[in-house]
Design a protein around this motif. Sequence first.
Motif, short mmCIF file in Angstrom:
data_model
loop_
_atom_site.label_atom_id
_atom_site.label_comp_id
_atom_site.label_asym_id
_atom_site.label_seq_id
_atom_site.Cartn_x
_atom_site.Cartn_y
_atom_site.Cartn_z
N LYS A 39 -18.00 11.38 58.68
CA LYS A 39 -18.18 12.76 59.12
C LYS A 39 -17.59 12.97 60.51
CE LYS A 39 -21.82 15.02 57.91
NZ LYS A 39 -23.18 15.54 57.77
N LEU A 40 -17.83 12.01 61.42
CA LEU A 40 -17.27 12.11 62.77
C LEU A 40 -15.75 12.05 62.75
CD1 LEU A 40 -19.76 9.93 64.82
CD2 LEU A 40 -19.46 12.40 64.93
N ALA A 41 -15.19 11.18 61.92
CA ALA A 41 -13.73 11.08 61.83
C ALA A 41 -13.13 12.37 61.27
CB ALA A 41 -13.34 9.89 60.95
N ARG A 42 -13.78 12.96 60.27
CA ARG A 42 -13.28 14.21 59.70
C ARG A 42 -13.31 15.33 60.74
NH1 ARG A 42 -12.35 14.89 54.49
NH2 ARG A 42 -12.96 17.06 54.54
N LEU A 43 -14.36 15.39 61.54
CA LEU A 43 -14.43 16.40 62.60
C LEU A 43 -13.39 16.14 63.68
CD1 LEU A 43 -18.27 16.90 62.97
CD2 LEU A 43 -16.62 18.52 62.06
N ARG A 44 -13.18 14.87 64.02
CA ARG A 44 -12.21 14.52 65.06
C ARG A 44 -10.79 14.92 64.68
NH1 ARG A 44 -8.49 13.97 67.80
NH2 ARG A 44 -7.92 12.29 69.19
N TYR A 45 -10.43 14.74 63.43
CA TYR A 45 -9.07 15.03 63.00
C TYR A 45 -8.90 16.43 62.43
CZ TYR A 45 -7.92 10.25 64.01
OH TYR A 45 -7.70 9.07 64.66
N GLY A 46 -9.89 17.29 62.62
CA GLY A 46 -9.71 18.69 62.33
C GLY A 46 -10.09 19.15 60.94
N PHE A 47 -10.77 18.34 60.17
CA PHE A 47 -11.23 18.79 58.86
C PHE A 47 -12.58 19.45 59.03
CE2 PHE A 47 -8.42 15.25 57.78
CZ PHE A 47 -7.56 15.90 56.93
N LEU A 48 -12.57 20.74 59.36
CA LEU A 48 -13.80 21.46 59.62
C LEU A 48 -14.48 21.82 58.31
CD1 LEU A 48 -12.53 23.84 62.41
CD2 LEU A 48 -13.82 21.75 62.67
N PRO A 49 -15.80 21.77 58.30
CA PRO A 49 -16.51 22.17 57.07
C PRO A 49 -16.40 23.68 56.89
CG PRO A 49 -18.07 21.64 58.82
CD PRO A 49 -16.71 21.30 59.34
N GLU A 50 -15.72 24.08 55.86
CA GLU A 50 -15.52 25.49 55.58
C GLU A 50 -16.04 25.79 54.18
OE1 GLU A 50 -11.43 26.47 55.94
OE2 GLU A 50 -11.31 25.87 58.03
N PRO A 51 -16.50 27.00 53.99
CA PRO A 51 -16.92 27.36 52.63
C PRO A 51 -15.70 27.41 51.71
CG PRO A 51 -16.98 29.28 54.07
CD PRO A 51 -16.70 28.08 54.93
N PRO A 52 -15.87 27.10 50.46
CA PRO A 52 -14.74 27.13 49.54
C PRO A 52 -14.22 28.56 49.36
CG PRO A 52 -16.77 26.81 48.34
CD PRO A 52 -17.10 26.72 49.80
N ASP A 53 -12.92 28.67 49.15
CA ASP A 53 -12.31 29.98 48.94
C ASP A 53 -12.53 30.40 47.49
OD1 ASP A 53 -10.86 32.29 49.19
OD2 ASP A 53 -8.92 31.31 48.95
N ASP A 54 -13.23 31.50 47.31
CA ASP A 54 -13.51 31.99 45.97
C ASP A 54 -12.50 33.04 45.52
OD1 ASP A 54 -15.69 30.38 45.74
OD2 ASP A 54 -17.11 31.89 46.44
N GLY A 55 -11.46 33.25 46.29
CA GLY A 55 -10.47 34.24 45.93
C GLY A 55 -10.83 35.60 46.50
N PRO A 56 -10.11 36.62 46.08
CA PRO A 56 -10.38 37.95 46.62
C PRO A 56 -11.74 38.47 46.15
CG PRO A 56 -8.81 38.08 44.83
CD PRO A 56 -9.03 36.63 45.10
N PRO A 57 -12.35 39.34 46.94
CA PRO A 57 -13.64 39.89 46.52
C PRO A 57 -13.49 40.80 45.30
CG PRO A 57 -12.87 40.96 48.52
CD PRO A 57 -11.92 39.84 48.23
N LEU A 58 -14.51 40.83 44.50
CA LEU A 58 -14.48 41.63 43.27
C LEU A 58 -15.01 43.03 43.52
CD1 LEU A 58 -15.87 39.12 40.63
CD2 LEU A 58 -13.52 39.81 40.96
N ARG A 59 -14.42 43.97 42.84
CA ARG A 59 -14.98 45.32 42.78
C ARG A 59 -15.47 45.50 41.36
NH1 ARG A 59 -10.97 49.79 44.93
NH2 ARG A 59 -9.54 48.62 43.65
N VAL A 60 -16.67 46.00 41.23
CA VAL A 60 -17.26 46.20 39.91
C VAL A 60 -17.48 47.68 39.71
CG1 VAL A 60 -19.22 45.67 38.43
CG2 VAL A 60 -18.36 43.94 39.99
N CYS A 61 -17.02 48.19 38.59
CA CYS A 61 -17.19 49.60 38.25
C CYS A 61 -18.67 49.86 37.97
CB CYS A 61 -16.35 49.95 37.03
SG CYS A 61 -16.55 51.65 36.47
N TYR A 62 -19.19 50.94 38.56
CA TYR A 62 -20.60 51.28 38.36
C TYR A 62 -20.87 51.78 36.94
CZ TYR A 62 -21.06 50.98 43.44
OH TYR A 62 -21.06 50.54 44.72
N SER A 63 -19.87 52.33 36.31
CA SER A 63 -20.08 52.91 34.97
C SER A 63 -20.05 51.86 33.87
CB SER A 63 -19.02 53.95 34.68
OG SER A 63 -19.13 55.04 35.56
N CYS A 64 -18.98 51.07 33.81
CA CYS A 64 -18.82 50.14 32.69
C CYS A 64 -19.05 48.68 33.07
CB CYS A 64 -17.44 50.30 32.07
SG CYS A 64 -16.08 49.88 33.18
#
Length: 110
Positions: A36-61
Amino acid sequence: MLSSMDLATAWGLAKLILMFAIVVTPVYLVMRALVKLARLRYGFLPEPPDDGPPLRVCYSCNSSVLEQGFSHCPYCGQVLPPMPVVATTPLIAALDSGVGQSGATDGPSV
């Protein structure tokens, strides 16, 4: 009924497992901390996974619409809600804006 041979075997197995846990667990925890220390030292920051673009959901259907340019649902024709705003954490916002970068790199650039 268990015989004395079965009890001795069970006791020997329990001692073996206990000794394994006593020896292996600290080694595992130290190695995990070092990684964990080595990963932080070399710049591998803990980031949340990318889930892609946010979804828009139609209220009707209740259909999800990924296209950003649509103002109406392609399935039922109703007006779509506005695109949700993705909140960034202060650490990710600072990294994106370049705060604290001097131009020199510590390691190889990707």
